[in-house]
Design an enzyme around this catalytic site. Structure first.
Site, short mmCIF file in Angstrom:
data_model
loop_
_atom_site.label_atom_id
_atom_site.label_comp_id
_atom_site.label_asym_id
_atom_site.label_seq_id
_atom_site.Cartn_x
_atom_site.Cartn_y
_atom_site.Cartn_z
N HIS A 124 0.87 -1.19 0.00
CA HIS A 124 0.00 0.00 0.00
C HIS A 124 0.90 1.24 0.00
CE1 HIS A 124 -2.86 2.98 1.65
NE2 HIS A 124 -3.83 2.13 1.37
N ASP A 202 2.69 -4.18 8.32
CA ASP A 202 1.47 -3.39 8.15
C ASP A 202 0.29 -4.35 8.26
OD1 ASP A 202 -0.76 -2.10 7.26
OD2 ASP A 202 0.15 -1.30 5.43
N GLN A 205 -4.80 -4.85 6.91
CA GLN A 205 -5.75 -5.78 6.30
C GLN A 205 -5.80 -7.13 7.02
OE1 GLN A 205 -8.00 -5.12 4.09
NE2 GLN A 205 -7.28 -3.06 3.66
N LYS A 228 -10.70 -0.60 10.48
CA LYS A 228 -10.78 -1.85 9.73
C LYS A 228 -11.13 -3.02 10.66
CE LYS A 228 -7.94 -0.04 6.18
NZ LYS A 228 -8.23 0.16 4.77
N CYS A 366 -4.68 2.25 -3.89
CA CYS A 366 -3.46 2.77 -3.24
C CYS A 366 -2.32 1.78 -3.36
CB CYS A 366 -3.70 3.13 -1.78
SG CYS A 366 -4.91 4.44 -1.55
N1 PMP Z 1 -2.02 -0.32 4.58
C1 PMP Z 1 -2.94 -1.13 4.08
C2 PMP Z 1 -2.54 -2.53 3.68
C3 PMP Z 1 -4.25 -0.70 3.92
O1 PMP Z 1 -5.16 -1.50 3.39
C4 PMP Z 1 -4.59 0.61 4.32
C5 PMP Z 1 -6.00 1.14 4.16
N2 PMP Z 1 -6.53 0.94 2.86
C6 PMP Z 1 -3.59 1.43 4.85
C7 PMP Z 1 -2.32 0.92 4.97
C8 PMP Z 1 -3.86 2.83 5.28
O2 PMP Z 1 -4.72 2.84 6.37
P1 PMP Z 1 -5.34 4.21 6.88
O3 PMP Z 1 -5.90 4.90 5.66
O4 PMP Z 1 -6.40 3.81 7.85
O5 PMP Z 1 -4.23 5.00 7.51
#
Ligand code: PMP
Length: 407
Positions: A124, A202, A205, A228, A366
């Site tokens: 991401h 991270d 997910q 999440k 993203c």
């Molecule tokens: N890393 C991953 C793997 C994600 O799926 C996400 C959210 N789509 C993020 C980071 C970023 O999370 P946040 O927007 O809540 O900071």
């Protein structure tokens, strides 16, 4: 599967009981954010109606109550992820801020010219860009660990990349949001440590789908967002090993994070508050505490089995649709189905599904580098959670059939 009643769970989520564009809502955008059970919404309302006060510095009853609930939530996170200490749990605004904190605090303090930071090719943006920004200032580089056509991390390549002793950090997603692939994180942590590098995982997910255990993983940092895991937006967690956090400089300065302030210089508060400058999202943290209580009341193993059953059902249906291509077919996946319909732009598919009450996400999620690797602009992503049912999958495929006829 026996032991998991998705219909009963579904009734806990008021938002799911609505019509969208004249159809009962089918919510399949859980990788973007999960919905909130009534107990979480109620905890936030109760806080503002009864306890609202600033934490840690009040000399009155409301401040004591707010502080007690705020710190109790920290303890709930510790229990959830099996951290050794509550002070290893730092509140942030989300996964993104947690990674920025580590990149700026640990990264700026430790990265030297020529050092390497490894991320996965399916990362991401939140786990790429902060490292790029810091590495550029430190003379370090950020390099992708290759991912194969199925969306599986190339562990042989990781071993090879770790070989030269210049890797200082392996920052890797536990689970890919774009493809659903679950990475072999225990092995990644072991390899990183054997090469003298630290490992940040991270967990954005992962946290909503299965239990994680910091003692078993032995990672140095683990980050995720409350939203999440059925909690509110605006709250995230940075878990870090105590000794590392102790050695790191604070990233954001202000109230709360200091011990003493004078014009001769300031000194820092102890963990975890050293990293929590300013008034935090108190209501959000307390709401997240309620979300963790909710999750702890579920059979998470059965919940995950239920989600995977939905995924396998959806994937088997997908294979029967002419021109439907699944993107991300790793052997070990969470319940995320990314796909393309031949001749249709993902954004158009998303719009036509929405008109039939089916909520999905479309685009690059993203994760532009992995989309570039597949040479596609993006995908349509259906992502499942505990409250989805086989009926939701059926509705998705009825709607997709209409999309195919239309396009
Ligand atoms: N890393 C991953 C793997 C994600 O799926 C996400 C959210 N789509 C993020 C980071 C970023 O999370 P946040 O927007 O809540 O900071």
């Amino acid at each position: 599967p026996v032991g998991f009643d998705a219909e009963r769970v579904r009734a806990d989520f008021p938002i799911l009981q609505q019509q969208v564009n004249g159809h009962p809502l089918v919510y399949l955008d859980n990788a973007a954010t999960t919905q909130k059970p009534e107990v979480v919404i109620q905890a936030i309302v109760d806080y503002y109606r009864e306890d609202n006060s600033n934490v840690h510095r009040g000399a009155h009853t409301l401040a004591d109550r707010a502080t007690a609930k705020f710190e109790a939530a920290r303890g709930k996170v510790r229990d959830l992820i099996h951290a050794a200490h509550a002070h290893e749990i730092i509140w942030t605004r989300g996964t993104t801020e947690s990674i920025n904190l580590v990149a700026n605090s640990w990264g700026r303090g430790n990265l030297q010219p020529g050092d390497r930071v490894l991320v996965s090719a399916m990362e991401h943006h939140a786990n790429i860009v902060p490292w790029q920004m810091v590495a550029a200032d430190c003379g370090a580089s950020v390099e992708p660990i290759p991912v194969d056509e199925s969306g599986t991390l190339d562990m042989q390549a990781l071993r090879f990349m770790l070989d030269d002793g210049r890797v200082k950090m392996v920052a890797c997603g536990h689970v890919s949001n774009a493809l659903g692939s679950i990475n072999p994180v225990e092995e990644i942590v072991q390899l990183a440590h054997a090469a003298g590098a630290l490992c940040l995982l991270d967990g954005a997910q992962a946290i909503g789908h299965f239990n994680v255990d910091m003692q078993a993983l032995d990672c140095d940092f683990y980050v995720f967002s409350a939203h999440k895991l059925f909690g509110p937006t605006g709250v995230g967690v940075l878990y870090g090993k105590s000794a590392l956090l102790e050695a790191m400089q604070p990233w954001v300065g202000g109230g709360e994070m200091i011990e003493t302030v004078s014009f001769a210089g300031s000194t820092w508060n102890q963990l975890p508050w050293k990293f929590e400058a300013g008034t935090p999202d108190i209501a959000g943290v307390i709401g997240f505490g309620a979300a963790i209580d909710y999750v702890q009341g579920l059979d998470r193993v059965a919940a995950e089995a239920h989600e995977l059953e939905l995924l396998h059902y959806a994937e088997s249906r997908a294979r029967e649709v002419p021109g439907m291509r699944l993107i991300g077919t790793a052997a070990n996946k969470i319940a995320v189905m990314s796909f393309l319909l031949e001749g249709a732009h993902p954004a158009d598919v998303g719009t036509l599904l929405d008109q039939q009450g089916v909520a999905v996400r479309t685009g690059h999620h993203c994760a532009q580098p992995i989309m570039d690797q597949y040479a596609i602009p993006g995908t349509v992503r259906a992502s499942f959670s505990i409250y989805n049912t086989r009926a939701d999958v059926d509705r998705l495929f009825v709607a997709l059939e209409k999309v195919r006829q239309f396009l």
